[in-house]
Design an enzyme around this catalytic site. Structure first.
Site, PDB file in Angstrom:
ATOM      1  N   HIS A 184      62.219  42.211  44.669  1.00  0.00           N
ATOM      2  CA  HIS A 184      61.079  41.495  44.163  1.00  0.00           C
ATOM      3  C   HIS A 184      60.406  42.434  43.013  1.00  0.00           C
ATOM      4  O   HIS A 184      60.179  43.601  43.613  1.00  0.00           O
ATOM      5  CB  HIS A 184      59.982  41.203  45.206  1.00  0.00           C
ATOM      6  CG  HIS A 184      58.834  40.348  44.505  1.00  0.00           C
ATOM      7  ND1 HIS A 184      58.810  38.910  44.066  1.00  0.00           N
ATOM      8  CD2 HIS A 184      57.657  40.877  44.302  1.00  0.00           C
ATOM      9  CE1 HIS A 184      57.538  38.726  43.455  1.00  0.00           C
ATOM     10  NE2 HIS A 184      56.860  39.927  43.529  1.00  0.00           N
TER      11      HIS A 184
ATOM     12  N   ASP B 155      57.973  35.930  49.723  1.00  0.00           N
ATOM     13  CA  ASP B 155      57.881  37.407  49.357  1.00  0.00           C
ATOM     14  C   ASP B 155      56.944  37.947  50.655  1.00  0.00           C
ATOM     15  O   ASP B 155      56.221  38.806  50.222  1.00  0.00           O
ATOM     16  CB  ASP B 155      57.148  37.386  48.182  1.00  0.00           C
ATOM     17  CG  ASP B 155      57.789  36.978  46.876  1.00  0.00           C
ATOM     18  OD1 ASP B 155      59.124  36.984  47.101  1.00  0.00           O
ATOM     19  OD2 ASP B 155      57.215  36.362  45.930  1.00  0.00           O
TER      20      ASP B 155
ATOM     21  N   GLY C 224      71.552  38.328  36.163  1.00  0.00           N
ATOM     22  CA  GLY C 224      72.564  39.010  37.080  1.00  0.00           C
ATOM     23  C   GLY C 224      72.552  40.457  36.748  1.00  0.00           C
ATOM     24  O   GLY C 224      73.470  41.042  37.331  1.00  0.00           O
TER      25      GLY C 224
HETATM   26  C1  GRF Z   1      64.596  40.723  38.725  1.00  0.00           C
HETATM   27  O1  GRF Z   1      63.315  41.440  38.219  1.00  0.00           O
HETATM   28  C2  GRF Z   1      64.299  40.642  40.440  1.00  0.00           C
HETATM   29  O2  GRF Z   1      63.308  41.641  41.009  1.00  0.00           O
HETATM   30  C3  GRF Z   1      63.705  39.320  40.349  1.00  0.00           C
HETATM   31  O3  GRF Z   1      64.267  38.536  39.307  1.00  0.00           O
HETATM   32  C4  GRF Z   1      64.693  39.466  38.493  1.00  0.00           C
HETATM   33  C5  GRF Z   1      66.147  39.186  38.333  1.00  0.00           C
HETATM   34  O4  GRF Z   1      66.803  39.975  37.097  1.00  0.00           O
HETATM   35  N1  GRF Z   1      63.489  38.674  41.691  1.00  0.00           N
HETATM   36  P1  GRF Z   1      68.341  40.014  37.205  1.00  0.00           P
HETATM   37  O5  GRF Z   1      68.886  38.513  36.961  1.00  0.00           O
HETATM   38  O6  GRF Z   1      68.919  40.705  38.283  1.00  0.00           O
HETATM   39  O7  GRF Z   1      68.525  40.586  35.817  1.00  0.00           O
END
Ligand code: GRF
Length: 206
Positions: free
Chosen positions: A114, A150, A17
């Site tokens: 992404h 995506d 998160g």
């Molecule tokens: C991020 O790298 C985001 O781009 C991908 O999942 C990861 C989530 O990281 N979809 P976090 O939970 O926000 O730290």
């Protein structure tokens, strides 16, 4: 900004998160045009749930396995979203694959981050694949969510360099730092524009 003009945003997470946290921190600014009204996770142990609770934000663990079917799970998601008066859904590390029906229901109102420069490196293990193929730049993309994974229209991107000596760990930290800037800026721009009408790609960062 008057509270009445803020958009209600719900964030879907499955894990750490850190992007959710960046959005919450941005939304604490008085003039930020979005308020985070709830966090939904498909994982009970998602670390992000505790972070959100520490800010007094409502959190919901909605367990796909307990719902019996995808349709029933997504109905529960939808009921929760409607109860919260959701204007925009931000996916932030949400690992559950939403159905075409759900994507259509929230078309133009659901965005995702992404960790690559789409359309390159869709799916998982983006950083390993970027290193393996030898790209010199990678980054992150914010896009509308469509039924094809995506592949929705790109809203914003940020670019970071890839160095010869990079490991996945080093590169993912560099990209995440860019994500934490790009997501709040993009959500702000979308709220200021009105996400439901302006679906043009208008914002570039990097
Ligand atoms: C991020 O790298 C985001 O781009 C991908 O999942 C990861 C989530 O990281 N979809 P976090 O939970 O926000 O730290």
């Amino acid at each position: 900004m008057s509270a009445a003009y803020k958009k209600n945003v719900v964030i879907f997470i499955s894990g750490t998160g850190s992007n959710m946290h960046a959005l919450i921190k941005a939304s604490e600014q008085l003039d930020y045009p979005a308020r985070i009204v709830g966090i939904i996770s498909d994982q009970e142990a998602a670390k992000g749930l505790e972070i959100a609770e520490s800010y007094g934000i409502k959190t919901y663990f909605i367990n796909p396995k307990a719902c019996g079917s995808k349709a029933s799970y997504e109905n529960t998601l939808n009921e929760t979203l409607v109860q919260l008066g959701t204007d925009i859904i931000c996916l932030a590390g949400f690992m559950y694959i939403l159905s075409a029906e759900f994507c259509t229901l929230w078309d133009g109102k659901m965005i995702n981050i992404h960790p690559s420069l789409l359309p390159a490196f869709k799916g998982l293990n983006t950083h390993q694949r970027a290193i393996d193929i030898g790209v010199k730049f990678t980054g992150c993309t914010i896009h509308y969510v469509s039924a094809e994974m995506d592949a929705g229209k790109i809203i914003a991107q940020a670019v970071v360099p890839v160095y010869k000596e990079d490991t996945v760990d080093i590169l993912s930290k560099r990209v995440l730092s860019a994500e934490h800037i790009l997501y709040p800026k993009t959500l702000q721009a979308l709220c200021d524009t009105d996400i439901s009408y302006d679906r043009q790609s208008f914002y570039h960062a990097g």
